[in-house]
Design an enzyme around this catalytic site. Sequence first.
Site: not given
Length: 270
Positions: A137-138
């Site tokens: 999810s960065e």
Amino acid sequence: MKRFSTLELLIDDGGAATLWLNRPAVNNAFNAQMIDELHDALAQVETDSQVRLLVLRGRGRHFSAGADLQWMHASAQLGLEANLAEARRLSDLMHRLYTLPCPTLAVVQGAAFAGALGLVSCCDMAIAAEDARFSLSEVRLGLAPAVISPYVVQALGSRATRRYTLTGDLFTATEGLALGLLAEVCAPAALDDYAARWVGNLLRNGPQAMRASKALLLEVGEGGLSEPLRRRTEEVIAQLRTSSEGQEGIGAFLEKRAPAWQPAWQEVQP
């Protein structure tokens, strides 16, 4: 045994170590303290000759939500050099887990997001509950799964890693099984029983043989053949055959008895 604030390390009489991420109030999100304590816990496992395998788990509803956002926000206020030092500390942790001499098993429930997916990827094997969810999810935060990327590529493959890195999409435990990240998926209520079965199966094996096999596979890497590697594989099997453990294992099989490292001859159901 050292006590931790963010972790719990348990080692049973059979040599199975369980390392619990223990910040359930924040979904086991990790910060600088947890990273430092993970280093210390893995160092303790490395130096304990009685430990035969490590199980990595998370207390509460989730394995881990990844990095603690409050910690990340504070880090963002620091300069480049301080951020580089923090990144190196996390990178060293991933490498330490990946190269831990004994076999490692991740047991996942709930979320395993961002850096937590890195921890799972660094383990030799992973199983999960059907309700587990994974995400790189960065990019949603304007970041990248940088230090974990080599391990995620090995666990998911290059194509899938590109997809999930660039989209930030969630994927399910069933999808993780298909991609090769997971070895087995089960109902949430059965996760403890499945973990116990995996541990029991691993404890049937020669402790030194598992360590030697893991060390060799780290050298083999993607399997590129070379003359030095061939010589190395020959050395490993010769050393194991002539070792006391190898002699005991072969003798026990021929004599239809349990080897010394096993309390009883026991068939493990698939």
